[in-house]
Design a protein around this motif. Sequence first.
Motif, PDB file in Angstrom:
ATOM      1  N   PRO A 518       0.822  -1.218   0.000  1.00 18.53           N
ATOM      2  CA  PRO A 518       0.000   0.000   0.000  1.00 18.53           C
ATOM      3  C   PRO A 518       0.855   1.267   0.000  1.00 18.53           C
ATOM      4  O   PRO A 518       0.514   2.252  -0.663  1.00 18.53           O
ATOM      5  N   ALA A 519       1.967   1.255   0.719  1.00 22.19           N
ATOM      6  CA  ALA A 519       2.829   2.442   0.771  1.00 22.19           C
ATOM      7  C   ALA A 519       3.433   2.752  -0.588  1.00 22.19           C
ATOM      8  O   ALA A 519       3.486   3.911  -1.016  1.00 22.19           O
ATOM      9  N   SER A 520       3.889   1.721  -1.306  1.00 20.83           N
ATOM     10  CA  SER A 520       4.486   1.968  -2.622  1.00 20.83           C
ATOM     11  C   SER A 520       3.421   2.360  -3.634  1.00 20.83           C
ATOM     12  O   SER A 520       3.641   3.223  -4.482  1.00 20.83           O
ATOM     13  N   TYR A 521       2.217   1.730  -3.546  1.00 20.84           N
ATOM     14  CA  TYR A 521       1.157   2.059  -4.501  1.00 20.84           C
ATOM     15  C   TYR A 521       0.693   3.511  -4.356  1.00 20.84           C
ATOM     16  O   TYR A 521       0.456   4.199  -5.347  1.00 20.84           O
ATOM     17  N   LEU A 522       0.567   3.978  -3.119  1.00 20.56           N
ATOM     18  CA  LEU A 522       0.098   5.346  -2.876  1.00 20.56           C
ATOM     19  C   LEU A 522       1.202   6.390  -3.037  1.00 20.56           C
ATOM     20  O   LEU A 522       0.945   7.587  -2.930  1.00 20.56           O
ATOM     21  N   GLY A 523       2.423   5.941  -3.272  1.00 21.37           N
ATOM     22  CA  GLY A 523       3.519   6.882  -3.502  1.00 21.37           C
ATOM     23  C   GLY A 523       4.078   7.515  -2.248  1.00 21.37           C
ATOM     24  O   GLY A 523       4.707   8.579  -2.327  1.00 21.37           O
ATOM     25  N   ARG A 592      12.300   9.523  14.519  1.00 22.66           N
ATOM     26  CA  ARG A 592      11.444   9.752  15.685  1.00 22.66           C
ATOM     27  C   ARG A 592      11.239   8.452  16.485  1.00 22.66           C
ATOM     28  O   ARG A 592      10.127   8.120  16.911  1.00 22.66           O
ATOM     29  N   GLY A 593      12.331   7.718  16.629  1.00 24.44           N
ATOM     30  CA  GLY A 593      12.334   6.533  17.468  1.00 24.44           C
ATOM     31  C   GLY A 593      12.000   5.230  16.773  1.00 24.44           C
ATOM     32  O   GLY A 593      12.109   4.163  17.382  1.00 24.44           O
ATOM     33  N   LEU A 594      11.600   5.265  15.505  1.00 24.12           N
ATOM     34  CA  LEU A 594      11.212   4.045  14.785  1.00 24.12           C
ATOM     35  C   LEU A 594      12.184   3.760  13.644  1.00 24.12           C
ATOM     36  O   LEU A 594      12.645   4.678  12.959  1.00 24.12           O
ATOM     37  N   SER A 595      12.462   2.478  13.429  1.00 20.74           N
ATOM     38  CA  SER A 595      13.251   2.075  12.268  1.00 20.74           C
ATOM     39  C   SER A 595      12.339   2.013  11.051  1.00 20.74           C
ATOM     40  O   SER A 595      11.107   2.077  11.168  1.00 20.74           O
ATOM     41  N   ILE A 596      12.936   1.852   9.860  1.00 23.00           N
ATOM     42  CA  ILE A 596      12.132   1.762   8.638  1.00 23.00           C
ATOM     43  C   ILE A 596      11.221   0.531   8.691  1.00 23.00           C
ATOM     44  O   ILE A 596      10.074   0.578   8.238  1.00 23.00           O
ATOM     45  N   ALA A 597      11.705  -0.566   9.294  1.00 25.12           N
ATOM     46  CA  ALA A 597      10.865  -1.759   9.422  1.00 25.12           C
ATOM     47  C   ALA A 597       9.706  -1.506  10.384  1.00 25.12           C
ATOM     48  O   ALA A 597       8.581  -1.978  10.162  1.00 25.12           O
ATOM     49  N   ASP A 598       9.966  -0.754  11.454  1.00 24.61           N
ATOM     50  CA  ASP A 598       8.894  -0.407  12.395  1.00 24.61           C
ATOM     51  C   ASP A 598       7.807   0.410  11.701  1.00 24.61           C
ATOM     52  O   ASP A 598       6.611   0.211  11.940  1.00 24.61           O
ATOM     53  N   VAL A 599       8.231   1.355  10.847  1.00 25.53           N
ATOM     54  CA  VAL A 599       7.269   2.206  10.148  1.00 25.53           C
ATOM     55  C   VAL A 599       6.410   1.379   9.202  1.00 25.53           C
ATOM     56  O   VAL A 599       5.180   1.555   9.137  1.00 25.53           O
ATOM     57  N   LEU A 600       7.030   0.448   8.467  1.00 28.49           N
ATOM     58  CA  LEU A 600       6.257  -0.370   7.529  1.00 28.49           C
ATOM     59  C   LEU A 600       5.335  -1.348   8.246  1.00 28.49           C
ATOM     60  O   LEU A 600       4.391  -1.860   7.641  1.00 28.49           O
ATOM     61  N   ALA A 601       5.587  -1.585   9.529  1.00 31.59           N
ATOM     62  CA  ALA A 601       4.703  -2.454  10.309  1.00 31.59           C
ATOM     63  C   ALA A 601       3.518  -1.694  10.898  1.00 31.59           C
ATOM     64  O   ALA A 601       2.595  -2.305  11.448  1.00 31.59           O
ATOM     65  N   LEU A 602       3.523  -0.352  10.798  1.00 28.89           N
ATOM     66  CA  LEU A 602       2.401   0.444  11.293  1.00 28.89           C
ATOM     67  C   LEU A 602       1.176   0.234  10.409  1.00 28.89           C
ATOM     68  O   LEU A 602       1.286   0.067   9.187  1.00 28.89           O
ATOM     69  N   THR A 632      -1.329  -2.646   7.028  1.00 34.18           N
ATOM     70  CA  THR A 632      -0.005  -2.137   7.356  1.00 34.18           C
ATOM     71  C   THR A 632       0.635  -1.574   6.098  1.00 34.18           C
ATOM     72  O   THR A 632       0.327  -2.012   4.983  1.00 34.18           O
ATOM     73  N   LEU A 633       1.531  -0.607   6.270  1.00 27.61           N
ATOM     74  CA  LEU A 633       2.131   0.053   5.107  1.00 27.61           C
ATOM     75  C   LEU A 633       2.926  -0.913   4.249  1.00 27.61           C
ATOM     76  O   LEU A 633       3.006  -0.756   3.031  1.00 27.61           O
ATOM     77  N   GLY A 634       3.533  -1.921   4.861  1.00 29.03           N
ATOM     78  CA  GLY A 634       4.387  -2.827   4.111  1.00 29.03           C
ATOM     79  C   GLY A 634       3.743  -4.127   3.710  1.00 29.03           C
ATOM     80  O   GLY A 634       4.417  -5.014   3.177  1.00 29.03           O
ATOM     81  N   GLN A 635       2.450  -4.284   3.928  1.00 24.85           N
ATOM     82  CA  GLN A 635       1.776  -5.540   3.581  1.00 24.85           C
ATOM     83  C   GLN A 635       1.837  -5.777   2.080  1.00 24.85           C
ATOM     84  O   GLN A 635       1.476  -4.898   1.285  1.00 24.85           O
ATOM     85  N   PRO A 636       2.289  -6.939   1.615  1.00 27.96           N
ATOM     86  CA  PRO A 636       2.340  -7.199   0.176  1.00 27.96           C
ATOM     87  C   PRO A 636       0.958  -7.084  -0.452  1.00 27.96           C
ATOM     88  O   PRO A 636      -0.017  -7.625   0.081  1.00 27.96           O
ATOM     89  N   THR A 639      -1.415 -10.073  -1.085  1.00 29.23           N
ATOM     90  CA  THR A 639      -2.242 -10.677  -0.030  1.00 29.23           C
ATOM     91  C   THR A 639      -3.576  -9.971   0.146  1.00 29.23           C
ATOM     92  O   THR A 639      -4.388 -10.389   0.969  1.00 29.23           O
ATOM     93  N   LEU A 640      -3.831  -8.899  -0.610  1.00 30.41           N
ATOM     94  CA  LEU A 640      -5.070  -8.138  -0.447  1.00 30.41           C
ATOM     95  C   LEU A 640      -6.198  -8.779  -1.238  1.00 30.41           C
ATOM     96  O   LEU A 640      -5.984  -9.379  -2.299  1.00 30.41           O
ATOM     97  N   SER A 641      -7.424  -8.616  -0.739  1.00 30.64           N
ATOM     98  CA  SER A 641      -8.595  -9.125  -1.445  1.00 30.64           C
ATOM     99  C   SER A 641      -8.951  -8.195  -2.597  1.00 30.64           C
ATOM    100  O   SER A 641      -8.436  -7.072  -2.699  1.00 30.64           O
ATOM    101  N   GLY A 642      -9.874  -8.668  -3.462  1.00 32.00           N
ATOM    102  CA  GLY A 642     -10.280  -7.850  -4.596  1.00 32.00           C
ATOM    103  C   GLY A 642     -10.909  -6.537  -4.169  1.00 32.00           C
ATOM    104  O   GLY A 642     -10.640  -5.484  -4.749  1.00 32.00           O
ATOM    105  N   GLY A 643     -11.767  -6.598  -3.112  1.00 32.05           N
ATOM    106  CA  GLY A 643     -12.393  -5.376  -2.625  1.00 32.05           C
ATOM    107  C   GLY A 643     -11.385  -4.409  -2.053  1.00 32.05           C
ATOM    108  O   GLY A 643     -11.489  -3.192  -2.232  1.00 32.05           O
ATOM    109  N   GLU A 644     -10.377  -4.938  -1.356  1.00 27.04           N
ATOM    110  CA  GLU A 644      -9.339  -4.079  -0.784  1.00 27.04           C
ATOM    111  C   GLU A 644      -8.516  -3.409  -1.881  1.00 27.04           C
ATOM    112  O   GLU A 644      -8.176  -2.222  -1.789  1.00 27.04           O
ATOM    113  N   LEU A 645      -8.214  -4.154  -2.947  1.00 32.22           N
ATOM    114  CA  LEU A 645      -7.420  -3.590  -4.034  1.00 32.22           C
ATOM    115  C   LEU A 645      -8.162  -2.455  -4.728  1.00 32.22           C
ATOM    116  O   LEU A 645      -7.578  -1.421  -5.058  1.00 32.22           O
TER     117      LEU A 645
END
Length: 751
Positions: A518-523, A592-602, A632-636, A639-645
């Motif tokens: 989702p993060a890469s798709y939304l830019g 601000r206290g978070l690693s890049i992996a922490d941010v993608l897990a938000l 989550t921002l980093g979810q592949p 794995t999303l459903s058709g409605g979510e996409l």
Amino acid sequence: MDDSIVITGARVNNLKNVSLRIPKNRLVVFTGVSGSGKSSLVFGTVAAESQRQLNETYTAFIRNRLPSHDKPDVETIDNLGAAIVVDQKPVGGNARSTVGTMTDIMPILRVLFSRYGTPSAGYSFAYSFNDPAGMCPGCDGLGRAVRLDLDALIDPARSLDDGAIRFPLFGVGTWQWQIYARSGTFDPQKPVGDYTPAERDLLLHGSGFTVDVHGKNGTLNKVDYEGVADRFTRLYLRRDTSTLSQRTRDAVQDLVTEGVCPRCDGARLNAAALATRIGPHSIADHAAMEITDLIAVLTGLGNPVAEAAVRALRRLDDIGLGYLTLARETSTVSGGEAQRLKTVRHLGSALTGMTYVFDEPTAGLHPSDVGRLTRLLRALRDKGNTVLVVEHDPDVIAVADHVIDLGPGAGVHGGHIVYTGSPAGLPASGTRTGHALARRTALKTEPRRPTGRLTLSPASLHNLHDITTTIPTGVLTCVTGVAGSGKSTLITRILPAQHPGAVVVGQDAPGTSARSSPASYLGVLEPIRRLFARAAGAPPALFSYNSGGACPRCEGRGVIHTDLAFMDPVTTVCELCAGTRYRPEALTHRLRGLSIADVLALTAEQAAAFFTEPAVAGRLAALVDVGLGYLTLGQPTSTLSGGELQRMKLAGELSRTGAVHILDEPTTGLHLSDVETLIALLDRLVDGGNTVIVIEHHLDVVRRADWVIDLGPGGGRHGGRILFEGPPAGLLTAPESVTGAHLKAALAGHP
């Protein structure tokens, strides 16, 4: 013997250690909001394990050639049956795949004509456009003649050295170009327009001799000479262009003209096959008829082969596909049509004791067709099969023998079984599905006033009958009608062509893969990387798992796939990066206290609160607005459903104002409660100064629209006319409108 599928400890995706019993030989419907875990349970657990164990019954040699399945994350599954998955994926296929070939009805017609047609062309394969014995020699059975435009291919003002051949793959410096410019056959500096007639014919169509071509390493190769036009035709026209890369297809399309094959007039067959008649009709005539008409023609023949074809055709007509023709290419049918076509194939099967798994089979269906679908599902059950259906439609839920509701929410908030039992008990269950079924939705009585009009000049594409209409701007317009009535043609083809500024959010899913998110798709991923780079004094590539920041062991995948040859593959979390995808150096830096992996897990909700930068926070807020705040921002995205996409695509368009937004069935894949969220979002778009036009069957959307355009009355040649235009209240009395009748019945049951 236990008459249930018994699942213990299912943990696929967001499932929370789920254990349950699914009754066999019943119609079982799985409900819950989008992202609640329905697909993870039904497809990712039950169907996946069934197919994996079925593959294990084959020899190692055969298993190595079958699709491999990881063992799902589940403790035990007992009493499984062999699963057949009927999903929403378009059947695709190439130009040689049609409704007739997919449903195995064309082979029946070929036998019919080989036995009873006169004059006979021979055995049944002599009537196949996919067999050399039957295909038209002019188009190789494709029905379309593609011709090379020599004026587009050759620039007469230029020499070979200057790029006279305009096709990039034959351009200056290519191996193909060497045949003409470096073999001594032509003067490479002479303009082609100055060639003699003999030289021009040799350049375009010459053959019968060899030329010397120098390779890149200085080697000398002898090559059979072939004129540039003949070589282009052989390599790029006498084949199915769908097998070429998109770039090559685009280059080929610039140089060709395409039309109906003049030799067979689009029938695909040779003269002998087309000469055979049964009564006044050829086999091509049968293939071109709408299925309802073909049934009437074949019924009167009174022979056993025709009767077999009629039985198969009636199954298509019963499920509401009577407007299709057997000649229709499968690549052009919608996802809903494709799913019904696949389902009908199984109705003719003699197999019993199977487990049929359906993914939202009402997708793309008008309310008038849902009843036909439920009859089909019950027919499969009554043959002695277990039918598992992931579905939101109340009419399908109502006919279930058993309902399993997942939730209570989506993503991390879902993954639990919140109700099991009969459909009658669901409205009072207290779940989101139960609340939605008990809810009453009123008809809009005070529609918005339009700010203007979009005029559509006469349209006759496909089945449209010279339609002229105006669509109000500044309001929410709902375009309705049965499947095949012409809605998509009018709104997604004609309207954007006549008003190019319209933004179309179609049913085609955005590109999905394990590396997109989702993060890469939304830019927002790139600005997030830049924020980390600025804080760390490091290059942005360090914070990309597709680039310099990728874990060296798993190459940024987060998991290790181990191929065990003839055994099932094993997927394990990468030990070096612990599934974060990043190399250790990237994870040492903080924002601000978070690693890049922490941010993608938000989740999107958490990230929208964490980031104050408008370039990030605004786009994440759009994801929350469309009801996807749990992702989550980093979810592949795989794995999303058709409605979510589709909602993710919509989130990408929310920042535009003053635009005309066209949405093609946006409620596809949405839970009833999510439909309310969607309608509220559409209202916000309109109130923000946009024009919103939705192609939709969902009656809740129709009730809440400001303006309705209803097409019909039927599908195919029976549709293509506007039956009603106006506020939704007027649809109730539209005399020919099937949509109006269903809306009236729904209001009577749900005032």
